[in-house]
Design a protein around this motif. Structure first.
Motif, PDB file in Angstrom:
ATOM      1  N   UNK A 160       0.838  -1.191   0.000  1.00 18.99           N
ATOM      2  CA  UNK A 160       0.000   0.000   0.000  1.00 18.99           C
ATOM      3  C   UNK A 160       0.882   1.254   0.000  1.00 18.99           C
ATOM      4  N   UNK A 161       0.281   2.417  -0.354  1.00 18.40           N
ATOM      5  CA  UNK A 161       1.045   3.658  -0.268  1.00 18.40           C
ATOM      6  C   UNK A 161       1.588   3.866   1.144  1.00 18.40           C
ATOM      7  N   UNK A 162       2.693   4.564   1.238  1.00 24.37           N
ATOM      8  CA  UNK A 162       3.396   4.737   2.506  1.00 24.37           C
ATOM      9  C   UNK A 162       2.488   5.206   3.644  1.00 24.37           C
ATOM     10  N   UNK A 163       1.668   6.242   3.347  1.00 26.03           N
ATOM     11  CA  UNK A 163       0.836   6.810   4.411  1.00 26.03           C
ATOM     12  C   UNK A 163      -0.161   5.767   4.936  1.00 26.03           C
ATOM     13  N   UNK A 164      -0.733   5.003   4.011  1.00 24.34           N
ATOM     14  CA  UNK A 164      -1.703   3.985   4.412  1.00 24.34           C
ATOM     15  C   UNK A 164      -1.023   2.885   5.232  1.00 24.34           C
ATOM     16  N   UNK A 165       0.165   2.499   4.810  1.00 24.21           N
ATOM     17  CA  UNK A 165       0.905   1.470   5.545  1.00 24.21           C
ATOM     18  C   UNK A 165       1.232   1.961   6.951  1.00 24.21           C
ATOM     19  N   UNK A 166       1.725   3.199   7.026  1.00 22.55           N
ATOM     20  CA  UNK A 166       2.103   3.768   8.322  1.00 22.55           C
ATOM     21  C   UNK A 166       0.889   3.853   9.246  1.00 22.55           C
ATOM     22  N   UNK A 167      -0.236   4.306   8.696  1.00 24.48           N
ATOM     23  CA  UNK A 167      -1.439   4.443   9.512  1.00 24.48           C
ATOM     24  C   UNK A 167      -1.917   3.073   9.990  1.00 24.48           C
ATOM     25  N   UNK A 168      -1.854   2.107   9.094  1.00 24.57           N
ATOM     26  CA  UNK A 168      -2.289   0.760   9.457  1.00 24.57           C
ATOM     27  C   UNK A 168      -1.444   0.156  10.562  1.00 24.57           C
ATOM     28  N   UNK A 169      -0.166   0.493  10.578  1.00 21.02           N
ATOM     29  CA  UNK A 169       0.739  -0.063  11.580  1.00 21.02           C
ATOM     30  C   UNK A 169       0.866   0.854  12.795  1.00 21.02           C
ATOM     31  N   UNK A 170       0.119   1.952  12.804  1.00 15.48           N
ATOM     32  CA  UNK A 170       0.147   2.905  13.920  1.00 15.48           C
ATOM     33  C   UNK A 170       1.544   3.469  14.175  1.00 15.48           C
ATOM     34  N   UNK A 171       2.237   3.814  13.108  1.00 18.24           N
ATOM     35  CA  UNK A 171       3.549   4.452  13.268  1.00 18.24           C
ATOM     36  C   UNK A 171       3.602   5.700  12.389  1.00 18.24           C
ATOM     37  N   UNK A 172       4.624   6.529  12.613  1.00 20.94           N
ATOM     38  CA  UNK A 172       4.797   7.732  11.795  1.00 20.94           C
ATOM     39  C   UNK A 172       5.268   7.318  10.395  1.00 20.94           C
ATOM     40  N   UNK A 173       4.873   8.085   9.353  1.00 19.59           N
ATOM     41  CA  UNK A 173       5.305   7.763   7.989  1.00 19.59           C
ATOM     42  C   UNK A 173       6.834   7.655   7.874  1.00 19.59           C
ATOM     43  N   UNK A 174       7.573   8.515   8.602  1.00 10.45           N
ATOM     44  CA  UNK A 174       9.030   8.480   8.525  1.00 10.45           C
ATOM     45  C   UNK A 174       9.570   7.124   9.019  1.00 10.45           C
ATOM     46  N   UNK A 175       8.905   6.583  10.040  1.00 10.10           N
ATOM     47  CA  UNK A 175       9.305   5.278  10.587  1.00 10.10           C
ATOM     48  C   UNK A 175       9.064   4.183   9.548  1.00 10.10           C
ATOM     49  N   UNK A 176       7.870   4.226   8.939  1.00  9.12           N
ATOM     50  CA  UNK A 176       7.540   3.223   7.926  1.00  9.12           C
ATOM     51  C   UNK A 176       8.519   3.332   6.751  1.00  9.12           C
ATOM     52  N   UNK A 177       8.855   4.583   6.357  1.00 11.22           N
ATOM     53  CA  UNK A 177       9.734   4.762   5.201  1.00 11.22           C
ATOM     54  C   UNK A 177      11.126   4.192   5.474  1.00 11.22           C
ATOM     55  N   UNK A 178      11.655   4.470   6.682  1.00 16.98           N
ATOM     56  CA  UNK A 178      12.986   3.951   7.016  1.00 16.98           C
ATOM     57  C   UNK A 178      12.990   2.429   7.062  1.00 16.98           C
ATOM     58  N   UNK A 179      11.900   1.856   7.604  1.00 12.69           N
ATOM     59  CA  UNK A 179      11.816   0.393   7.655  1.00 12.69           C
ATOM     60  C   UNK A 179      11.802  -0.171   6.233  1.00 12.69           C
TER      61      UNK A 179
END
Lengths: 248, 248
Positions: free
Chosen positions: B54-73
């Motif tokens: 999914x797009x970064x923002x959706x992934x981050x929201x789904x995992x309850x983390x900040x977009x920057x965290x999802x992007x680095x992961x």
């Protein structure tokens, strides 16, 4: 059900025993935990000034510790002047006539766990009411008779330890009779909470026996809703009566 | 209900995130936790080889983390060859065609929490079924309609994040409708467990919607026993379907 010795559960349990907010996780030694529980029982007049404590073995069993641990804790409390020891006939360990207000670090750790204890009480309350509701749908007459025998055992107990043991078997049996796999998790919650129980005088337990009987009656009638409501009232009384909420 | 920020609860939560049996409590960083959840989703084919994430923002929201965290992961996973990034039209982040078997320490920490996760699932299962049974006895027609609207929202979700948000509101509302003080503790258990949820593809969620509808139907009928049984089945499916139990 086997006692839970899983490392993850141990860590949860350790966290529950830790002083919240502390920089490092400070766990009370078994001796300090017994000190805290007895001091709190005295503070809340569960043991009145001048009252005799139960025999060492009964006290240790009630608190789920080794007799040597209970003896050492009592010795430190005698040194602090909270307890006095009298020798000879009619002797034993007694609460001091005017026990000093002790600012005890172990008591403070216990108090600091208040929110975690409330969480455990709420968990137990909901889990146990779900289990008895399920049990009501499948329990047999013979199983109800067995439960009633455990209530009799609790009522006939002459020490807090004997009561505590019967109470534990009653609730474990109710959970097992649900036939649900989740009964094991409930057991973990019950045992975590049991480490915070104070040794109530037996004359405070009349309500508990009545509630146990009312749960068995609801199970006998196959009334899961009533079994759940009664269980909620029974466990809910811990929220009011456990040491941190007792009126001073 | 306010989010729980109590130090004792934080420590319980930290213990749940810790590697059991470790000499010191090792807590995963937010980035490592996201790494672990995505790697496990790939390993269990929740994300198939070649599938677009999914797009970064959706992934981050789904995992309850900040977009920057999802992007680095995601960046570390691209470096490891588990994910590939394609630029331009039709580009995005994709699961590699044949993702390598990664012996990742973060994944190992997650796996080591398996028993604690099962404890949380069992707690949630019992607590939630007790809450809906209580809700069935007092819920109004309008409140049932409101719940049904949340089920619709979950079903109409086009991202895992939107589903997860609707699911969370549905279960929170069911708990509140019980009117029980213990609903807050249930919320703590739900949120602890949510940190372990993997981002399921939406087409795996049909069962969840059906179960939500069946719970609302039971509540509408005022049938607490059926509401509890249906809830048990609904949460019980986590025990089978969450990452550690998925068939390889």
């Amino acid at each position: 059900m086997a006692p839970l010795r899983d490392p993850a559960l141990e860590e949860i349990s350790e966290a529950l025993h830790a002083a919240p907010g502390a920089e490092t996780i400070t766990r009370l030694s078994a001796i300090d935990a017994v000190r805290a529980r007895i001091l709190l029982a005295i503070e809340h007049r569960l043991y009145a000034p001048g009252e005799q404590l139960p025999p060492l073995e009964a006290l240790a069993e009630g608190l789920d510790v080794a007799p040597i641990t209970a003896r050492r804790a009592l010795e430190t409390l005698v040194e602090d002047g909270a307890l006095v020891r009298r020798r000879g006939r009619g002797g034993g360990t007694f609460v001091a006539a005017s026990p000093p207000q002790i600012q005890d670090s172990a008591v403070n750790v216990f108090r600091a766990d208040e929110d975690a204890i409330r969480l455990l009480i709420d968990q137990r309350c909901l889990m146990e009411s779900a289990l008895v509701a399920a049990a009501a749908e499948r329990i047999t007459v013979e199983e109800c008779d067995d439960l009633e025998a455990l209530v009799d055992a609790a009522e006939q107990a002459t020490t807090w330890a004997a009561f505590h043991s019967a109470d534990r078997r009653f609730h474990r049996r109710c959970a097992e009779l649900s036939g649900l796999v989740e009964a094991t998790s409930y057991q973990t919650t019950y045992e975590m909470l049991a480490r915070y129980f104070l040794p109530y005088p037996l004359d405070r337990l009349g309500g508990s026996h009545r509630e146990h009987r009312a749960i068995v009656e609801a199970l006998r009638a196959g009334d899961g809703s009533r079994a759940a409501t009664t269980t909620r009232e029974h466990v809910g009384s811990l929220r009011r009566d456990m040491f941190m909420a007792l009126p001073r």
